[in-house]
Design a protein around this motif. Structure first.
Motif, PDB file in Angstrom:
ATOM      1  N   ALA A 335       0.827  -1.202   0.000  1.00 43.42           N
ATOM      2  CA  ALA A 335       0.000   0.000   0.000  1.00 43.42           C
ATOM      3  C   ALA A 335       0.862   1.254   0.000  1.00 43.42           C
ATOM      4  O   ALA A 335       1.884   1.323   0.685  1.00 43.42           O
ATOM      5  CB  ALA A 335      -0.924   0.016   1.200  1.00 43.42           C
ATOM      6  N   ASP A 337       0.414   4.639   1.348  1.00 39.31           N
ATOM      7  CA  ASP A 337      -0.509   5.252   2.312  1.00 39.31           C
ATOM      8  C   ASP A 337      -0.849   6.699   1.991  1.00 39.31           C
ATOM      9  O   ASP A 337      -1.717   7.295   2.644  1.00 39.31           O
ATOM     10  CB  ASP A 337       0.079   5.168   3.722  1.00 39.31           C
ATOM     11  CG  ASP A 337       0.182   3.727   4.199  1.00 39.31           C
ATOM     12  OD1 ASP A 337      -0.643   2.911   3.740  1.00 39.31           O
ATOM     13  OD2 ASP A 337       1.083   3.423   4.994  1.00 39.31           O
ATOM     14  N   ASN A 338      -0.167   7.263   1.002  1.00 43.46           N
ATOM     15  CA  ASN A 338      -0.457   8.656   0.634  1.00 43.46           C
ATOM     16  C   ASN A 338      -1.696   8.778  -0.246  1.00 43.46           C
ATOM     17  O   ASN A 338      -2.144   9.885  -0.556  1.00 43.46           O
ATOM     18  CB  ASN A 338       0.732   9.267  -0.097  1.00 43.46           C
ATOM     19  CG  ASN A 338       1.945   9.399   0.803  1.00 43.46           C
ATOM     20  OD1 ASN A 338       1.809   9.677   1.994  1.00 43.46           O
ATOM     21  ND2 ASN A 338       3.130   9.167   0.241  1.00 43.46           N
ATOM     22  N   LYS A 340      -5.786   7.359  -1.127  1.00 38.83           N
ATOM     23  CA  LYS A 340      -6.965   6.724  -0.580  1.00 38.83           C
ATOM     24  C   LYS A 340      -7.571   5.759  -1.570  1.00 38.83           C
ATOM     25  O   LYS A 340      -7.437   5.912  -2.780  1.00 38.83           O
ATOM     26  CB  LYS A 340      -7.999   7.781  -0.182  1.00 38.83           C
ATOM     27  CG  LYS A 340      -7.548   8.676   0.957  1.00 38.83           C
ATOM     28  CD  LYS A 340      -8.630   9.677   1.324  1.00 38.83           C
ATOM     29  CE  LYS A 340      -8.190  10.558   2.485  1.00 38.83           C
ATOM     30  NZ  LYS A 340      -9.236  11.549   2.840  1.00 38.83           N
TER      31      LYS A 340
END
Length: 350
Positions: A335, A337-338, A340
Protein backbone atom coordinates in the motif's frame (compact mmCIF):
# COMPACT_ATOMS: atom_id res chain seq x y z
CA UNK A 1 -15.19 -22.16 -53.01
CA UNK A 2 -16.93 -23.09 -49.77
CA UNK A 3 -16.61 -26.77 -50.61
CA UNK A 4 -12.86 -26.36 -50.96
CA UNK A 5 -12.52 -24.41 -47.72
CA UNK A 6 -14.45 -27.06 -45.81
CA UNK A 7 -12.04 -29.76 -47.00
CA UNK A 8 -14.40 -31.54 -49.36
CA UNK A 9 -17.31 -31.89 -46.97
CA UNK A 10 -20.79 -31.72 -48.48
CA UNK A 11 -22.53 -28.37 -48.73
CA UNK A 12 -23.82 -27.69 -45.23
CA UNK A 13 -25.88 -25.10 -43.44
CA UNK A 14 -22.69 -23.73 -41.86
CA UNK A 15 -21.04 -23.40 -45.23
CA UNK A 16 -24.12 -21.62 -46.56
CA UNK A 17 -23.94 -19.14 -43.67
CA UNK A 18 -20.24 -18.69 -44.41
CA UNK A 19 -20.95 -17.90 -48.06
CA UNK A 20 -23.39 -15.18 -47.08
CA UNK A 21 -21.09 -13.54 -44.58
CA UNK A 22 -18.02 -13.83 -46.78
CA UNK A 23 -19.91 -12.02 -49.52
CA UNK A 24 -20.04 -8.91 -47.31
CA UNK A 25 -17.87 -6.01 -48.51
CA UNK A 26 -15.01 -6.58 -46.06
CA UNK A 27 -11.38 -7.50 -46.60
CA UNK A 28 -9.94 -10.66 -45.05
CA UNK A 29 -8.72 -10.60 -41.49
CA UNK A 30 -4.94 -10.02 -41.61
CA UNK A 31 -2.37 -12.79 -41.25
CA UNK A 32 1.41 -12.58 -41.53
CA UNK A 33 4.10 -15.23 -41.09
CA UNK A 34 7.74 -14.13 -41.12
CA UNK A 35 11.10 -15.87 -40.84
CA UNK A 36 12.59 -13.98 -37.90
CA UNK A 37 16.12 -14.72 -39.04
CA UNK A 38 16.02 -13.01 -42.43
CA UNK A 39 12.64 -11.20 -42.31
CA UNK A 40 11.40 -13.12 -45.35
CA UNK A 41 7.61 -13.17 -45.60
CA UNK A 42 6.45 -16.79 -45.64
CA UNK A 43 2.73 -16.08 -45.87
CA UNK A 44 0.48 -13.05 -45.74
CA UNK A 45 -3.13 -11.98 -46.11
CA UNK A 46 -3.87 -8.24 -45.94
CA UNK A 47 -0.75 -7.66 -43.83
CA UNK A 48 -0.87 -3.93 -44.63
CA UNK A 49 -4.55 -3.43 -43.76
CA UNK A 50 -5.17 -1.16 -40.76
CA UNK A 51 -6.62 -2.86 -37.69
CA UNK A 52 -7.34 -2.07 -34.07
CA UNK A 53 -4.47 -3.64 -32.10
CA UNK A 54 -6.26 -4.16 -28.75
CA UNK A 55 -3.79 -5.40 -26.14
CA UNK A 56 -1.03 -6.11 -28.65
CA UNK A 57 -0.51 -2.36 -28.09
CA UNK A 58 1.23 -3.41 -24.88
CA UNK A 59 4.17 -4.68 -26.93
CA UNK A 60 5.01 -1.06 -27.70
CA UNK A 61 4.42 -0.08 -24.08
CA UNK A 62 6.95 -2.74 -23.07
CA UNK A 63 9.39 -1.57 -25.77
CA UNK A 64 9.29 2.00 -24.48
CA UNK A 65 9.76 0.81 -20.88
CA UNK A 66 12.72 -1.36 -21.94
CA UNK A 67 14.28 1.66 -23.64
CA UNK A 68 13.75 3.73 -20.47
CA UNK A 69 15.51 1.05 -18.40
CA UNK A 70 18.45 0.98 -20.79
CA UNK A 71 18.65 4.78 -20.63
CA UNK A 72 18.79 4.66 -16.83
CA UNK A 73 15.50 6.52 -16.31
CA UNK A 74 13.99 3.64 -14.33
CA UNK A 75 15.04 0.16 -13.26
CA UNK A 76 13.33 -3.12 -12.45
CA UNK A 77 13.00 -2.11 -8.79
CA UNK A 78 11.29 1.22 -9.52
CA UNK A 79 7.92 1.37 -7.68
CA UNK A 80 4.83 1.41 -9.92
CA UNK A 81 1.79 2.76 -8.11
CA UNK A 82 -1.84 2.49 -9.14
CA UNK A 83 -2.91 6.09 -9.75
CA UNK A 84 -6.44 7.44 -10.10
CA UNK A 85 -5.95 7.49 -13.88
CA UNK A 86 -4.81 3.85 -13.86
CA UNK A 87 -7.77 2.64 -11.80
CA UNK A 88 -10.21 4.34 -14.20
CA UNK A 89 -9.30 1.94 -17.04
CA UNK A 90 -11.91 -0.53 -18.29
CA UNK A 91 -12.00 -4.32 -18.09
CA UNK A 92 -9.92 -4.83 -14.97
CA UNK A 93 -9.17 -8.28 -13.59
CA UNK A 94 -6.13 -7.41 -11.50
CA UNK A 95 -8.12 -6.54 -8.38
CA UNK A 96 -5.75 -3.63 -7.72
CA UNK A 97 -7.04 -0.46 -6.10
CA UNK A 98 -5.76 3.07 -5.79
CA UNK A 99 -2.35 3.23 -4.16
CA UNK A 100 -1.40 -0.45 -4.52
CA UNK A 101 2.22 -0.57 -5.55
CA UNK A 102 4.55 -3.17 -7.09
CA UNK A 103 8.00 -3.22 -8.61
CA UNK A 104 8.41 -2.30 -12.25
CA UNK A 105 9.54 -5.88 -12.91
CA UNK A 106 6.29 -7.25 -11.51
CA UNK A 107 4.31 -4.58 -13.37
CA UNK A 108 5.76 -5.81 -16.68
CA UNK A 109 4.60 -9.35 -15.89
CA UNK A 110 1.14 -8.07 -14.88
CA UNK A 111 0.82 -6.10 -18.10
CA UNK A 112 2.16 -8.73 -20.50
CA UNK A 113 0.88 -11.95 -18.93
CA UNK A 114 -2.35 -10.82 -17.27
CA UNK A 115 -2.85 -8.06 -19.87
CA UNK A 116 -3.73 -5.67 -17.04
CA UNK A 117 -4.98 -2.42 -18.55
CA UNK A 118 -4.62 -0.52 -15.29
CA UNK A 119 -1.04 -1.64 -14.79
CA UNK A 120 -0.13 -0.57 -18.35
CA UNK A 121 -1.17 2.99 -17.51
CA UNK A 122 0.57 2.89 -14.13
CA UNK A 123 3.75 1.72 -15.88
CA UNK A 124 3.54 4.59 -18.34
CA UNK A 125 3.14 7.07 -15.50
CA UNK A 126 6.14 5.57 -13.69
CA UNK A 127 8.37 6.28 -16.69
CA UNK A 128 7.22 9.81 -17.59
CA UNK A 129 5.11 12.45 -15.81
CA UNK A 130 1.84 11.58 -17.54
CA UNK A 131 0.19 9.15 -19.91
CA UNK A 132 0.12 11.63 -22.80
CA UNK A 133 3.89 12.06 -22.75
CA UNK A 134 4.35 8.28 -22.71
CA UNK A 135 2.05 7.85 -25.72
CA UNK A 136 4.19 10.39 -27.58
CA UNK A 137 7.19 8.17 -26.90
CA UNK A 138 5.24 5.22 -28.29
CA UNK A 139 4.54 7.07 -31.53
CA UNK A 140 8.12 8.33 -31.77
CA UNK A 141 9.35 4.75 -31.42
CA UNK A 142 6.86 3.56 -34.06
CA UNK A 143 8.25 6.15 -36.48
CA UNK A 144 11.83 5.04 -35.79
CA UNK A 145 10.92 1.41 -36.42
CA UNK A 146 9.26 2.18 -39.76
CA UNK A 147 5.75 1.38 -38.52
CA UNK A 148 4.19 3.61 -41.17
CA UNK A 149 0.63 2.31 -40.69
CA UNK A 150 0.49 2.75 -36.92
CA UNK A 151 -0.71 5.38 -34.47
CA UNK A 152 -1.07 4.86 -30.73
CA UNK A 153 -3.43 6.79 -28.46
CA UNK A 154 -3.00 4.90 -25.17
CA UNK A 155 -0.61 2.39 -23.56
CA UNK A 156 -3.09 -0.48 -23.09
CA UNK A 157 -4.99 -0.83 -26.39
CA UNK A 158 -8.47 0.04 -25.17
CA UNK A 159 -10.68 1.11 -28.05
CA UNK A 160 -9.93 4.44 -29.67
CA UNK A 161 -10.40 5.16 -33.36
CA UNK A 162 -6.95 6.74 -33.43
CA UNK A 163 -5.28 3.62 -31.97
CA UNK A 164 -4.53 1.45 -35.00
CA UNK A 165 -1.78 -0.61 -36.60
CA UNK A 166 -1.18 -3.31 -39.23
CA UNK A 167 0.07 -6.89 -39.10
CA UNK A 168 3.21 -5.71 -40.92
CA UNK A 169 3.92 -3.09 -38.29
CA UNK A 170 3.27 -5.42 -35.36
CA UNK A 171 5.71 -7.91 -36.86
CA UNK A 172 8.34 -5.18 -37.11
CA UNK A 173 7.71 -4.27 -33.49
CA UNK A 174 7.74 -7.82 -32.18
CA UNK A 175 10.94 -8.69 -34.03
CA UNK A 176 12.67 -5.55 -32.74
CA UNK A 177 11.63 -6.28 -29.15
CA UNK A 178 13.08 -9.77 -29.56
CA UNK A 179 16.30 -8.55 -31.20
CA UNK A 180 17.03 -5.51 -29.07
CA UNK A 181 16.04 -6.82 -25.64
CA UNK A 182 16.79 -10.56 -25.38
CA UNK A 183 17.47 -10.10 -21.66
CA UNK A 184 13.77 -9.39 -21.15
CA UNK A 185 12.35 -12.40 -23.00
CA UNK A 186 11.14 -13.84 -19.70
CA UNK A 187 8.41 -11.23 -19.50
CA UNK A 188 6.67 -12.85 -22.49
CA UNK A 189 6.99 -16.47 -21.36
CA UNK A 190 4.88 -16.73 -18.20
CA UNK A 191 1.65 -18.68 -18.64
CA UNK A 192 0.11 -17.09 -15.55
CA UNK A 193 0.73 -14.63 -12.75
CA UNK A 194 -0.55 -14.43 -9.21
CA UNK A 195 -1.26 -10.95 -7.88
CA UNK A 196 -1.35 -11.12 -4.08
CA UNK A 197 -2.33 -14.77 -4.45
CA UNK A 198 -4.98 -14.29 -7.14
CA UNK A 199 -4.12 -16.25 -10.30
CA UNK A 200 -4.66 -14.72 -13.74
CA UNK A 201 -3.79 -16.87 -16.73
CA UNK A 202 -2.34 -15.69 -20.01
CA UNK A 203 -4.60 -16.00 -23.05
CA UNK A 204 -1.63 -17.28 -25.05
CA UNK A 205 -2.45 -20.99 -25.03
CA UNK A 206 0.52 -21.75 -27.28
CA UNK A 207 2.82 -21.25 -24.30
CA UNK A 208 1.59 -24.52 -22.82
CA UNK A 209 0.36 -26.36 -25.94
CA UNK A 210 2.87 -25.64 -28.74
CA UNK A 211 6.51 -26.50 -28.10
CA UNK A 212 9.05 -23.84 -28.93
CA UNK A 213 6.74 -20.91 -28.21
CA UNK A 214 8.63 -17.87 -26.89
CA UNK A 215 5.79 -15.33 -26.49
CA UNK A 216 4.56 -12.64 -27.23
CA UNK A 217 1.11 -10.98 -26.80
CA UNK A 218 -2.59 -11.54 -27.37
CA UNK A 219 -5.34 -8.93 -27.57
CA UNK A 220 -9.10 -8.69 -27.76
CA UNK A 221 -11.72 -6.00 -28.29
CA UNK A 222 -15.14 -6.36 -29.85
CA UNK A 223 -13.93 -3.90 -32.50
CA UNK A 224 -10.77 -5.85 -33.31
CA UNK A 225 -11.54 -9.48 -32.73
CA UNK A 226 -8.83 -11.66 -31.23
CA UNK A 227 -5.31 -10.63 -32.19
CA UNK A 228 -1.99 -12.40 -31.73
CA UNK A 229 1.68 -11.62 -32.11
CA UNK A 230 3.61 -14.83 -31.52
CA UNK A 231 7.17 -16.05 -31.77
CA UNK A 232 8.38 -19.64 -31.74
CA UNK A 233 11.57 -21.55 -32.46
CA UNK A 234 12.29 -25.11 -33.53
CA UNK A 235 15.47 -26.74 -34.84
CA UNK A 236 17.26 -23.41 -35.01
CA UNK A 237 14.52 -21.70 -37.03
CA UNK A 238 12.69 -18.73 -35.55
CA UNK A 239 9.25 -17.76 -36.89
CA UNK A 240 6.82 -14.96 -36.09
CA UNK A 241 3.10 -15.09 -36.73
CA UNK A 242 0.72 -12.14 -36.52
CA UNK A 243 -3.03 -12.68 -36.68
CA UNK A 244 -5.73 -10.04 -36.43
CA UNK A 245 -9.48 -10.39 -36.12
CA UNK A 246 -9.89 -14.04 -35.15
CA UNK A 247 -13.39 -14.81 -33.87
CA UNK A 248 -12.73 -17.22 -31.02
CA UNK A 249 -9.71 -18.08 -28.91
CA UNK A 250 -9.80 -21.55 -30.45
CA UNK A 251 -9.57 -20.09 -33.95
CA UNK A 252 -6.75 -17.72 -32.97
CA UNK A 253 -4.75 -20.41 -31.19
CA UNK A 254 -5.28 -23.20 -33.72
CA UNK A 255 -4.60 -21.07 -36.80
CA UNK A 256 -1.50 -19.56 -35.25
CA UNK A 257 -0.19 -23.02 -34.41
CA UNK A 258 -1.08 -24.25 -37.90
CA UNK A 259 0.89 -21.47 -39.61
CA UNK A 260 3.85 -22.04 -37.31
CA UNK A 261 3.77 -25.79 -38.00
CA UNK A 262 3.66 -25.22 -41.75
CA UNK A 263 6.52 -22.71 -41.52
CA UNK A 264 8.72 -25.05 -39.53
CA UNK A 265 7.99 -27.86 -41.99
CA UNK A 266 8.99 -25.65 -44.91
CA UNK A 267 5.51 -25.61 -46.44
CA UNK A 268 5.17 -21.81 -46.55
CA UNK A 269 7.03 -19.80 -49.18
CA UNK A 270 5.05 -16.83 -50.47
CA UNK A 271 7.79 -15.14 -52.47
CA UNK A 272 6.52 -11.83 -51.09
CA UNK A 273 10.01 -10.59 -50.25
CA UNK A 274 11.14 -9.10 -46.97
CA UNK A 275 8.86 -7.82 -44.25
CA UNK A 276 10.07 -4.26 -44.71
CA UNK A 277 9.03 -4.36 -48.38
CA UNK A 278 5.35 -4.95 -47.59
CA UNK A 279 3.21 -1.86 -48.12
CA UNK A 280 0.69 -0.52 -45.64
CA UNK A 281 -2.77 0.30 -46.98
CA UNK A 282 -3.30 3.99 -46.36
CA UNK A 283 -6.45 3.86 -48.49
CA UNK A 284 -8.34 1.75 -45.92
CA UNK A 285 -9.87 2.41 -42.52
CA UNK A 286 -9.71 -0.15 -39.69
CA UNK A 287 -12.59 -2.59 -39.91
CA UNK A 288 -14.90 -2.52 -36.88
CA UNK A 289 -15.78 -6.11 -35.93
CA UNK A 290 -18.31 -5.26 -33.22
CA UNK A 291 -21.40 -6.13 -35.26
CA UNK A 292 -19.94 -9.51 -36.17
CA UNK A 293 -18.57 -10.39 -32.74
CA UNK A 294 -20.63 -8.67 -30.06
CA UNK A 295 -24.24 -8.46 -31.29
CA UNK A 296 -27.08 -10.85 -32.07
CA UNK A 297 -25.31 -11.58 -35.38
CA UNK A 298 -22.26 -13.02 -33.65
CA UNK A 299 -23.54 -16.62 -33.50
CA UNK A 300 -23.96 -16.80 -37.27
CA UNK A 301 -20.57 -15.23 -37.89
CA UNK A 302 -18.89 -17.57 -35.43
CA UNK A 303 -20.54 -20.52 -37.18
CA UNK A 304 -19.16 -19.32 -40.50
CA UNK A 305 -15.65 -19.09 -39.07
CA UNK A 306 -15.97 -22.55 -37.54
CA UNK A 307 -16.80 -23.85 -41.01
CA UNK A 308 -13.73 -22.17 -42.49
CA UNK A 309 -11.34 -23.03 -39.67
CA UNK A 310 -12.52 -26.21 -37.92
CA UNK A 311 -9.13 -27.13 -36.44
CA UNK A 312 -9.52 -28.28 -32.86
CA UNK A 313 -13.27 -28.81 -33.11
CA UNK A 314 -14.62 -32.32 -32.45
CA UNK A 315 -13.61 -34.61 -35.29
CA UNK A 316 -10.90 -32.28 -36.59
CA UNK A 317 -7.14 -32.22 -36.13
CA UNK A 318 -5.67 -29.94 -33.49
CA UNK A 319 -2.31 -28.24 -33.86
CA UNK A 320 -2.05 -27.76 -30.10
CA UNK A 321 -0.85 -31.22 -29.15
CA UNK A 322 1.93 -30.58 -26.68
CA UNK A 323 1.69 -30.51 -22.89
CA UNK A 324 4.15 -27.99 -21.46
CA UNK A 325 4.33 -26.95 -17.80
CA UNK A 326 3.42 -23.29 -17.59
CA UNK A 327 5.62 -20.77 -15.82
CA UNK A 328 3.86 -18.78 -13.09
CA UNK A 329 5.22 -15.48 -11.80
CA UNK A 330 4.20 -14.35 -8.31
CA UNK A 331 3.50 -10.62 -7.78
CA UNK A 332 3.25 -9.00 -4.39
CA UNK A 333 1.92 -5.48 -3.89
CA UNK A 334 2.00 -3.06 -0.99
CA UNK A 335 0.00 0.00 0.00
CA UNK A 336 1.00 3.56 -0.73
CA UNK A 337 -0.51 5.25 2.31
CA UNK A 338 -0.46 8.66 0.63
CA UNK A 339 -3.42 7.65 -1.56
CA UNK A 340 -6.97 6.72 -0.58
CA UNK A 341 -8.87 3.73 -1.89
CA UNK A 342 -11.44 4.05 -4.69
CA UNK A 343 -13.90 1.57 -6.22
CA UNK A 344 -12.49 -0.79 -8.83
CA UNK A 345 -13.97 -0.37 -12.35
CA UNK A 346 -16.19 -3.09 -13.80
CA UNK A 347 -14.66 -6.34 -15.02
CA UNK A 348 -14.54 -7.29 -18.69
CA UNK A 349 -17.86 -8.90 -19.73
CA UNK A 350 -17.62 -12.60 -20.48
Amino acid sequence: MIKTLTAGRPWTRLAFIASLLLAAPAHATPVLVVDAGNHQVLYQEEAGAPWYPASTTKLMTAFVVFEAIRAGEVDLATPVTMTRNATKQAFLESGLTLGRTMTLEDALFAMLTASANDVAVALAEAVVPDEKAFVQRMNDAAARLGMTGTHFSNPNGLFDKTNYTTARDLALLGLEVDRAFPEYSRFFQAAAVTIDGKEIKSNNLLLTRFSGTIGMKTGFLCASGRNYVGLATRNGKRVMVVMMGATTERERNERSAQYLTQAFEGRLASGAGRLEDLKNRGDLQPEDMRIRLCTDKSAAYEASRDALYPMGLPGHESYLKDEIPGEVHAIRTWANDNLKDVPVPARRPS
